[in-house]
Design a protein around this motif. Structure first.
Motif, PDB file in Angstrom:
ATOM      1  N   LYS A 279     -43.838  11.012   2.972  1.00 50.63           N
ATOM      2  CA  LYS A 279     -44.513  12.303   3.186  1.00 50.63           C
ATOM      3  C   LYS A 279     -44.874  12.942   1.886  1.00 50.63           C
ATOM      4  O   LYS A 279     -44.313  12.751   0.884  1.00 50.63           O
TER       5      LYS A 279
ATOM      6  N   TYR B 220     -49.301   1.531   6.142  1.00 50.86           N
ATOM      7  CA  TYR B 220     -48.266   2.567   6.177  1.00 50.86           C
ATOM      8  C   TYR B 220     -48.145   3.349   4.878  1.00 50.86           C
ATOM      9  O   TYR B 220     -47.710   4.489   4.875  1.00 50.86           O
TER      10      TYR B 220
ATOM     11  N   LYS C 228     -42.965   2.871   9.714  1.00 56.61           N
ATOM     12  CA  LYS C 228     -43.868   3.713  10.498  1.00 56.61           C
ATOM     13  C   LYS C 228     -43.725   5.192  10.184  1.00 56.61           C
ATOM     14  O   LYS C 228     -44.645   5.964  10.426  1.00 56.61           O
ATOM     15  N   LYS C 229     -42.584   5.588   9.625  1.00 58.35           N
ATOM     16  CA  LYS C 229     -42.393   7.001   9.251  1.00 58.35           C
ATOM     17  C   LYS C 229     -43.144   7.350   7.973  1.00 58.35           C
ATOM     18  O   LYS C 229     -43.383   8.517   7.712  1.00 58.35           O
TER      19      LYS C 229
ATOM     20  N   GLY D 245     -33.999   4.526  10.355  1.00 59.49           N
ATOM     21  CA  GLY D 245     -34.709   3.869  11.448  1.00 59.49           C
ATOM     22  C   GLY D 245     -33.711   3.328  12.449  1.00 59.49           C
ATOM     23  O   GLY D 245     -32.698   2.731  12.065  1.00 59.49           O
TER      24      GLY D 245
ATOM     25  N   VAL E 288     -34.889   7.630   4.372  1.00 51.76           N
ATOM     26  CA  VAL E 288     -35.463   7.512   5.711  1.00 51.76           C
ATOM     27  C   VAL E 288     -34.534   6.658   6.563  1.00 51.76           C
ATOM     28  O   VAL E 288     -33.971   5.675   6.085  1.00 51.76           O
TER      29      VAL E 288
ATOM     30  N   LYS F 148     -39.299   0.731  12.028  1.00 52.30           N
ATOM     31  CA  LYS F 148     -39.292   2.185  12.301  1.00 52.30           C
ATOM     32  C   LYS F 148     -39.401   2.974  10.996  1.00 52.30           C
ATOM     33  O   LYS F 148     -40.100   3.988  10.935  1.00 52.30           O
TER      34      LYS F 148
END
Length: 187
Positions: free
Chosen positions: A187, A73, A183-184, A163, A161, A180
């Motif tokens: 960025k 990830y 998995k994001k 989730g 973030v 969750k």
């Protein structure tokens, strides 16, 4: 001609993706030192949460590394785990102040300050989750995901973030939110 351009484009995409991969990242864990559990009806045992679950959530991420694949990830060839600092920080959480029925927000500046306890605790790139809140009413976890230089504390990437919580039982329900968030990715 189009096939040749497409091949060159794919090559540069692949080269860029591999060039961005970190050699190694140190996973410091999930830091609850500034966190709140929002919604007292959903968090009825604050002492147990503080003494048991804060540790267990960190342990499961490490022991179930196929599911919580930090290397995958966050683009690292190797992951070193160092939970000592986060364990000590989570042990210091005051269970009587952990739960609230009010909205809660942790500022970006305060989340950045938390990095200082990890500075100098190794070398290379560190990754830590600074939890803002777990909200039962929203069924949501909010976490600052922070990647930083361990030697200097310089933050290379930081994102807030969220989730959605999912799963059976208290432990797995909130681990679902952590999954969750992972998995994001950053960025």
């Amino acid at each position: 001609m189009k096939k040749g351009i497409l091949t060159i484009f794919i090559f540069f995409l692949m080269h860029g993706a591999f060039a961005q991969k970190l050699a190694e990242i140190t996973w410091f864990g999930i830091d609850f030192s500034q966190a709140k559990m929002v919604g007292s009806a959903g968090f009825t045992e604050p002492a147990k949460i503080q003494a048991y679950y804060l540790n267990v959530w960190n342990s499961v991420v490490v022991t179930e590394s196929d599911k919580y694949d930090i290397a995958k990830y966050y683009g690292a060839a190797k992951v070193t785990v160092s939970l000592d600092i986060v364990k000590k920080a989570n042990e210091a959480v005051n269970s009587e102040e952990l739960i609230t029925d009010n909205t809660y927000s942790l500022s970006e500046a305060n989340a950045k300050e938390e990095i200082q306890k990890y500075v100098g605790q190794g070398a290379g790139t560190g990754l830590v989750y600074i939890v803002e809140y777990f909200s039962k009413s929203e069924e949501l976890a909010s976490v600052y995901v922070i990647r930083f230089d361990i030697a200097t504390g310089t933050i290379s990437n930081m994102q807030k973030v969220t989730g959605k919580a999912k799963g059976f039982g208290f432990r797995n329900y909130w681990l679902g939110a952590i999954e969750k968030i992972m998995k994001k990715r950053l960025k």
